[in-house]
Design an enzyme around this catalytic site. Structure first.
Site, PDB file in Angstrom:
ATOM      1  N   CYS A  21       0.856  -1.208   0.043  1.00 20.93           N
ATOM      2  CA  CYS A  21       0.159   0.287  -0.239  1.00 20.93           C
ATOM      3  C   CYS A  21       1.004   1.124  -0.009  1.00 20.93           C
ATOM      4  O   CYS A  21       1.971   0.595   0.323  1.00 20.93           O
ATOM      5  CB  CYS A  21      -0.591   0.100   1.552  1.00 20.93           C
ATOM      6  N   GLY A  48      -0.032   0.051  -4.262  1.00 18.15           N
ATOM      7  CA  GLY A  48      -0.968  -0.085  -4.710  1.00 18.15           C
ATOM      8  C   GLY A  48      -1.875   0.046  -5.761  1.00 18.15           C
ATOM      9  O   GLY A  48      -2.361   0.953  -5.939  1.00 18.15           O
ATOM     10  N   ASN A 123      -0.151   0.901   5.249  1.00 15.01           N
ATOM     11  CA  ASN A 123       1.027   0.481   4.205  1.00 15.01           C
ATOM     12  C   ASN A 123       1.551  -0.927   5.906  1.00 15.01           C
ATOM     13  O   ASN A 123       2.249  -0.189   6.232  1.00 15.01           O
ATOM     14  CB  ASN A 123       1.786   1.854   4.679  1.00 15.01           C
ATOM     15  N   GLY A 124       1.754  -1.911   5.261  1.00 14.18           N
ATOM     16  CA  GLY A 124       2.318  -3.275   5.589  1.00 14.18           C
ATOM     17  C   GLY A 124       1.575  -4.107   5.973  1.00 14.18           C
ATOM     18  O   GLY A 124       0.320  -4.164   5.841  1.00 14.18           O
ATOM     19  N   TYR A 265      13.524  -2.983  -5.852  1.00 15.07           N
ATOM     20  CA  TYR A 265      12.178  -2.967  -6.488  1.00 15.07           C
ATOM     21  C   TYR A 265      11.085  -2.586  -6.779  1.00 15.07           C
ATOM     22  O   TYR A 265      10.253  -1.472  -6.757  1.00 15.07           O
ATOM     23  CB  TYR A 265      11.633  -4.853  -6.168  1.00 15.07           C
TER      24      TYR A 265
END
Ligand code: SF4
Length: 507
Positions: A21, A48, A123-124, A265
């Protein structure tokens, strides 16, 4: 040319490793905060692509608009103009906990017993989700219709505790009990909050606008909205921003373990993490890859886009010319139109098309960021040979991915990872390459310019810095299993992205 008739047949093309995210928040009276958030999310779209949402608060009310799709599909001018206020939270989602449904899109929303609203983006991935569900049940917190994410549990626990003590105090008590990776951005009617887990697994940064503050997953999102970088949100830190200014509180002792895969990445190349440029890291990995795994070749080509900086580094260090041998269809990544069987059979060609004039008759070095299942590289090697390549030497800008990630990146199960079942030569034969070289762990760490002790590299070495619960208590669909029969509910209503169950206001 090396071929191996015993090599596994080409399977479906691998999904690339997926981010978990992107989060964005802004506190800026007098600014069009919804539009700033829209552009911030646009910059974070790579993190995301399943759903997007924005909440705004105007001092009196919190309103959330969210839907499935890309940021540009979810929002239009009319919707953004309707989202008025001075505090905003934005989120773009790839599902790593819970299915990719509308109910799980974020910001997730709860109200306190006192009637205050809370919108939260995460996020996570937490690893003590089952424990939080148990705690929620004990506290009598209703499971929200259809939501099956760790993020919604956090939102529910925060809103429940905040009725008595306010969000700041509630967060200071709740955050130390969360285990796993979390960058949280949340807001009530007046205040923007941001918090980062004590390990700082994923990035979260603070920026300054002329008339306010911004928090974002990556520095690139600050650049795009014209905010200047102030600093990273520290691991174990809670920020609160309102008309009283910016307050910082420490809810846990920092133990940094930054995700090395952000450099490989996940993050944009124009982002900086812990003072190190992601692009410079990738170029340096390529340079070192060239000395670790040289090749006799005519041309170095990247697998675009994430392999490009490492390919440039490889070409610079090896003296082999760099060229563009593959063209990426940048817009095919996310579509709601299911491909027909004929289109599906095109596989990798949907994403990448070879430049035959460039490739024909050449010995190629092909640089990619990582190998997950190996299906993509197998199809790629075959496509390059069909386009006339004499030799294909595959070079990978990360070590072999042997372990799954439980902190927010969706690779594959351990059994699906090609490096989990095969040695180097087995992988080379499986993908049909003439030679194969992965960058070493030591080189990756050196290129990142971070101390090894401050990095998470668990997907490469299996050393998980945050303890994991047993197999039964972890996994993307954990809550869907645990909640069965608990969260009985009416079907939630969605009208143009607004959730009726949240009693949200339509423009
Ligand atoms: S396991 Fe790998 S992808 Fe997951 S946080 Fe650690 S380094 Fe990043």
């Amino acid at each position: 040319m090396v071929t191996d008739q015993s090599a596994p047949q080409a399977g479906p093309i691998d999904p690339e490793p997926r981010e978990e995210c992107g989060v964005f928040g802004v506190w800026a009276p007098g600014e069009e905060v919804a539009k700033l958030t829209y552009y911030g999310l646009y910059a974070l779209q790579h993190r995301g692509q399943e759903a997007a949402g924005i909440s705004v608060s105007d001092g009196k009310q919190v309103v959330v608009f969210k839907d499935l799709g890309l940021v540009s599909q979810v929002f239009d001018e009319q919707v953004l103009l309707s989202l008025r206020g001075h505090v905003a939270v934005g989120h773009c989602r790839y599902s790593t906990t819970g299915s990719g449904t509308w109910e799980n899109a974020q910001p997730t929303f709860r109200t306190t017993a006192a009637g205050s609203g809370l919108a939260l983006g995460h996020n996570g991935n937490l690893v003590n989700t089952a424990e939080l569900l148990e705690r929620s049940r004990e506290a009598g917190i209703t499971i929200k219709n259809g939501a099956t994410t760790d993020s919604d549990l956090i939102c529910g626990l925060l809103a429940s505790a905040a009725a008595d003590k306010g969000f700041e105090q509630a967060a200071m008590e709740l955050l130390p009990t969360l285990s796993g990776a979390f960058c949280l951005v949340f807001a009530d009617e007046t205040t923007l909050y941001a918090a980062r887990d004590p390990h700082g697994v994923h990035p979260l940064v603070l920026g300054r606008l002329e008339r306010g503050w911004v928090v974002a997953s990556e520095t690139a999102a600050l650049d795009i909205v014209g905010a200047s970088f102030v600093r990273e949100v520290e691991p174990g830190e809670l920020l609160a921003i309102d008309e009283g200014g910016l307050r910082s509180s420490r809810f846990a002792v920092p133990e940094p373990k930054g995700c090395i895969f952000e450099y490989v990445y996940l993050a944009r190349p124009d982002t900086t993490i812990s003072g190190r440029s992601v692009h410079a890291t990738r170029v340096e990995i390529g340079r070192r890859l060239a000395s670790e795994h040289p090749a006799e070749a005519d041309l170095v080509i990247p697998v675009p886009e994430s392999g490009t900086p490492a390919a440039i580094g490889y070409a610079q260090a090896s003296g082999i010319p760099y060229g563009q041998g593959l063209v990426k269809n940048a817009y095919v990544g996310r579509t709601f139109i299911q491909p027909s069987q004929t289109i599906r059979q095109l596989g990798i060609r949907l994403k990448l098309n070879p430049l035959r004039d460039v490739i024909r008759g050449k010995r190629l070095v092909v640089v990619d960021d990582s190998i997950v299942r190996g299906n993509t590289q197998r199809a790629l090697v075959r496509m390059l040979r069909e386009a006339g390549a004499l030799e294909v030497h595959v070079r990978i800008a990360s070590p072999p991915v042997r372990w799954p990630c439980f902190y927010g990146i969706d690779f594959a199960s351990r059994a699906e990872l090609i490096a989990n079942g095969l040695d180097f030569d087995g992988i080379r034969r499986s993908i049909g390459a003439d030679s194969l070289g992965y960058v070493s762990t030591e080189t990756l760490v050196a290129a990142s310019e971070q101390p090894r002790s401050r990095l998470c590299m668990a997907c490469f070495d299996g050393r998980y810095p945050i303890p994991l619960p047993g197999d039964a208590m972890i996994g993307k669909h954990l809550l869907e299993g645990l909640e069965k029969g608990v969260a009985g509910s009416a079907t939630p209503v969605m009208v143009n992205g607004y959730g009726a169950e949240d009693a949200l206001q339509r423009p």
